[in-house]
Design a protein around this motif. Structure first.
Motif, PDB file in Angstrom:
ATOM      1  N   TRP A 140       0.845  -1.184   0.000  1.00  0.00           N
ATOM      2  CA  TRP A 140       0.000   0.000   0.000  1.00  0.00           C
ATOM      3  C   TRP A 140       0.883   1.238   0.000  1.00  0.00           C
ATOM      4  N   SER A 141       0.414   2.255  -0.673  1.00  0.00           N
ATOM      5  CA  SER A 141       1.179   3.498  -0.775  1.00  0.00           C
ATOM      6  C   SER A 141       1.098   4.294   0.521  1.00  0.00           C
ATOM      7  N   GLU A 142       1.878   5.348   0.564  1.00  0.00           N
ATOM      8  CA  GLU A 142       1.724   6.320   1.628  1.00  0.00           C
ATOM      9  C   GLU A 142       0.411   7.082   1.419  1.00  0.00           C
ATOM     10  N   PRO A 143      -0.127   7.701   2.441  1.00  0.00           N
ATOM     11  CA  PRO A 143      -1.360   8.488   2.240  1.00  0.00           C
ATOM     12  C   PRO A 143      -1.090   9.740   1.422  1.00  0.00           C
ATOM     13  N   SER A 144      -2.091  10.155   0.707  1.00  0.00           N
ATOM     14  CA  SER A 144      -1.983  11.406  -0.050  1.00  0.00           C
ATOM     15  C   SER A 144      -1.973  12.586   0.919  1.00  0.00           C
ATOM     16  N   ASP A 145      -1.679  13.752   0.391  1.00  0.00           N
ATOM     17  CA  ASP A 145      -1.879  14.960   1.188  1.00  0.00           C
ATOM     18  C   ASP A 145      -3.372  15.103   1.486  1.00  0.00           C
ATOM     19  N   PRO A 146      -3.748  15.707   2.576  1.00  0.00           N
ATOM     20  CA  PRO A 146      -5.177  15.823   2.909  1.00  0.00           C
ATOM     21  C   PRO A 146      -5.915  16.747   1.956  1.00  0.00           C
ATOM     22  N   LEU A 147      -7.155  16.403   1.677  1.00  0.00           N
ATOM     23  CA  LEU A 147      -8.050  17.222   0.866  1.00  0.00           C
ATOM     24  C   LEU A 147      -9.208  17.668   1.755  1.00  0.00           C
ATOM     25  N   ASP A 148      -9.376  18.972   1.897  1.00  0.00           N
ATOM     26  CA  ASP A 148     -10.465  19.511   2.708  1.00  0.00           C
ATOM     27  C   ASP A 148     -11.652  19.829   1.809  1.00  0.00           C
ATOM     28  N   LEU A 149     -12.747  19.104   2.002  1.00  0.00           N
ATOM     29  CA  LEU A 149     -13.985  19.392   1.286  1.00  0.00           C
ATOM     30  C   LEU A 149     -14.849  20.301   2.155  1.00  0.00           C
ATOM     31  N   VAL A 150     -15.266  21.408   1.557  1.00  0.00           N
ATOM     32  CA  VAL A 150     -16.023  22.423   2.283  1.00  0.00           C
ATOM     33  C   VAL A 150     -17.438  22.487   1.724  1.00  0.00           C
ATOM     34  N   ILE A 151     -18.430  22.536   2.601  1.00  0.00           N
ATOM     35  CA  ILE A 151     -19.809  22.732   2.174  1.00  0.00           C
ATOM     36  C   ILE A 151     -20.156  24.209   2.337  1.00  0.00           C
ATOM     37  N   THR A 152     -20.755  24.801   1.301  1.00  0.00           N
ATOM     38  CA  THR A 152     -21.128  26.215   1.338  1.00  0.00           C
ATOM     39  C   THR A 152     -22.647  26.354   1.349  1.00  0.00           C
ATOM     40  N   GLY A 153     -23.107  27.568   1.683  1.00  0.00           N
ATOM     41  CA  GLY A 153     -24.545  27.815   1.721  1.00  0.00           C
ATOM     42  C   GLY A 153     -25.179  27.456   3.043  1.00  0.00           C
ATOM     43  N   MET A 154     -24.379  27.439   4.116  1.00  0.00           N
ATOM     44  CA  MET A 154     -24.902  27.061   5.424  1.00  0.00           C
ATOM     45  C   MET A 154     -25.347  28.277   6.248  1.00  0.00           C
ATOM     46  N   TYR A 155     -24.861  29.485   5.883  1.00  0.00           N
ATOM     47  CA  TYR A 155     -25.191  30.680   6.652  1.00  0.00           C
ATOM     48  C   TYR A 155     -25.515  31.815   5.681  1.00  0.00           C
ATOM     49  N   ASP A 156     -25.794  33.000   6.245  1.00  0.00           N
ATOM     50  CA  ASP A 156     -26.161  34.159   5.433  1.00  0.00           C
ATOM     51  C   ASP A 156     -25.039  34.553   4.479  1.00  0.00           C
ATOM     52  N   ARG A 157     -25.414  35.373   3.488  1.00  0.00           N
ATOM     53  CA  ARG A 157     -24.449  35.832   2.483  1.00  0.00           C
ATOM     54  C   ARG A 157     -23.733  37.090   2.975  1.00  0.00           C
ATOM     55  N   PRO A 158     -22.395  37.101   3.003  1.00  0.00           N
ATOM     56  CA  PRO A 158     -21.664  38.308   3.414  1.00  0.00           C
ATOM     57  C   PRO A 158     -21.582  39.320   2.274  1.00  0.00           C
ATOM     58  N   THR A 159     -21.080  40.495   2.594  1.00  0.00           N
ATOM     59  CA  THR A 159     -20.834  41.530   1.581  1.00  0.00           C
ATOM     60  C   THR A 159     -19.331  41.758   1.477  1.00  0.00           C
ATOM     61  N   LEU A 160     -18.877  42.001   0.251  1.00  0.00           N
ATOM     62  CA  LEU A 160     -17.449  42.175  -0.020  1.00  0.00           C
ATOM     63  C   LEU A 160     -17.226  43.496  -0.730  1.00  0.00           C
ATOM     64  N   SER A 161     -16.237  44.256  -0.287  1.00  0.00           N
ATOM     65  CA  SER A 161     -15.853  45.508  -0.928  1.00  0.00           C
ATOM     66  C   SER A 161     -14.337  45.585  -0.982  1.00  0.00           C
ATOM     67  N   VAL A 162     -13.828  46.478  -1.835  1.00  0.00           N
ATOM     68  CA  VAL A 162     -12.378  46.630  -1.979  1.00  0.00           C
ATOM     69  C   VAL A 162     -12.034  48.107  -1.929  1.00  0.00           C
ATOM     70  N   HIS A 163     -10.979  48.434  -1.195  1.00  0.00           N
ATOM     71  CA  HIS A 163     -10.518  49.818  -1.040  1.00  0.00           C
ATOM     72  C   HIS A 163      -9.074  49.925  -1.525  1.00  0.00           C
ATOM     73  N   PRO A 164      -8.685  50.939  -2.304  1.00  0.00           N
ATOM     74  CA  PRO A 164      -9.426  52.163  -2.613  1.00  0.00           C
ATOM     75  C   PRO A 164     -10.446  52.030  -3.735  1.00  0.00           C
ATOM     76  N   GLY A 165     -10.463  50.931  -4.454  1.00  0.00           N
ATOM     77  CA  GLY A 165     -11.435  50.743  -5.517  1.00  0.00           C
ATOM     78  C   GLY A 165     -11.070  49.532  -6.349  1.00  0.00           C
ATOM     79  N   PRO A 166     -11.941  49.156  -7.288  1.00  0.00           N
ATOM     80  CA  PRO A 166     -11.684  47.961  -8.097  1.00  0.00           C
ATOM     81  C   PRO A 166     -10.638  48.160  -9.194  1.00  0.00           C
ATOM     82  N   GLU A 167     -10.255  49.406  -9.481  1.00  0.00           N
ATOM     83  CA  GLU A 167      -9.235  49.676 -10.491  1.00  0.00           C
ATOM     84  C   GLU A 167      -8.050  50.376  -9.821  1.00  0.00           C
TER      85      GLU A 167
END
Length: 285
Positions: free
Chosen positions: A105-132
């Motif tokens: 048997w081989s060595e184990p692979s590196d771990p893979l983290d599976l994430v489930i989304t859509g469990m809580y409210d939707r956050p808001t994202l902004s960028v400063h000083p701006g998108p350009e």
């Protein structure tokens, strides 16, 4: 004694080969998720495990449990896929895989983290000083979630790298810089109460890293669009007024033409009556 020596040599060779086989190790496999390690609640995902062409069996391990898969064409393929559906909070977590060639048997692979989304409210994202921004500037993404949480993730779409992680009060600040064109892209953020259970993704925010000429050209285009808006309205109004005048002139010409035809008709009729009277008078004489 002569017959014993070959037997001892064979036994020694056998023991050395067996010890070598026991000490032999196989390289660890590769593991990844398709279409993404971030899976919406209720959706499906495939976990791929890649070993060697000599592999005859694969195992996927999760929370002390495992499932088996064998390649459909042994010797012709070096990977298999494990289906996980539907994705729930109980199937989110860390996975590893193994493969077997013969008894090894081989060595184990590196771990893979599976994430489930859509469990809580939707956050808001902004960028400063701006998108350009210009190359060399610093930018800060701010992720805010009304629901109380202290863990946030920022993910750049189209990349296989792990998202940036921040722990602290909302809004969470993700600082970047000095930025380069490599920072261009679309970003989303998530809030989380658990490393493997995240909120809905925020609306996307696209970061553009342009040089001074591109930024000037973009600003000029925006200014031109703003200047053209009232000009478009003025041109449209002038067109409507001109069209109305043309219709009015056409109606006046039609009316004048109709009147002229009526006058000509009356004149011709009057002349015809006079001619008849004259002809009738000549006959009476």
């Amino acid at each position: 004694m002569p017959s014993t020596l070959p037997s001892l040599l064979c036994l020694g060779l056998y023991l050395s080969l067996r010890a070598g086989a026991q000490n032999q190790t196989l390289s660890k496999p590769l593991i990844w998720a398709k279409p993404s390690f971030m899976v919406p609640n209720g959706a499906s995902v495939f976990v791929w495990c890649q070993g060697t062409h000599r592999a005859i069996e694969y195992q996927l391990h999760f929370k002390g449990l495992f499932t088996l898969e064998r390649p459909n064409d042994p010797g012709l393929t070096n990977k298999v896929k494990f289906s996980i559906q539907p994705m729930t909070s109980s199937t989110a977590g860390q996975y590893t895989c193994f493969y077997r060639t013969g008894e090894l048997w081989s060595e184990p692979s590196d771990p893979l983290d599976l994430v489930i989304t859509g469990m809580y409210d939707r956050p808001t994202l902004s960028v400063h000083p701006g998108p350009e921004v210009l190359p060399g500037e610093n930018v800060t993404f701010s992720c805010h979630l009304e629901t109380a949480t202290t863990t946030f993730f920022l993910h750049k779409e189209g990349t296989a790298s792990r998202p940036w992680r921040r722990v602290g009060n909302s809004p969470a600040a993700f600082s970047m810089g000095p930025v380069t064109p490599a920072h261009r892209g679309t970003y989303r953020c998530f809030g989380s109460y658990n490393e493997h259970m995240w909120s809905f993704p925020s609306e996307p925010v696209t970061l553009l890293v342009t040089d001074s000429w591109e930024l000037h050209l973009s600003t000029t285009k925006k200014g031109l669009r703003k200047d053209l808006i009232p000009w478009d309205y003025t041109a449209e109004n002038l067109f409507r007024v001109g069209l109305g005048l043309l219709v009015l002139v056409a109606l006046m010409c039609l009316l004048a033409h109709t009147r002229l035809l009526r006058k000509k008709t009356k004149r011709a009729s009057s002349q015809e009556r006079r001619r008849r009277y004259r002809w009738q008078g000549a006959l009476d004489e």
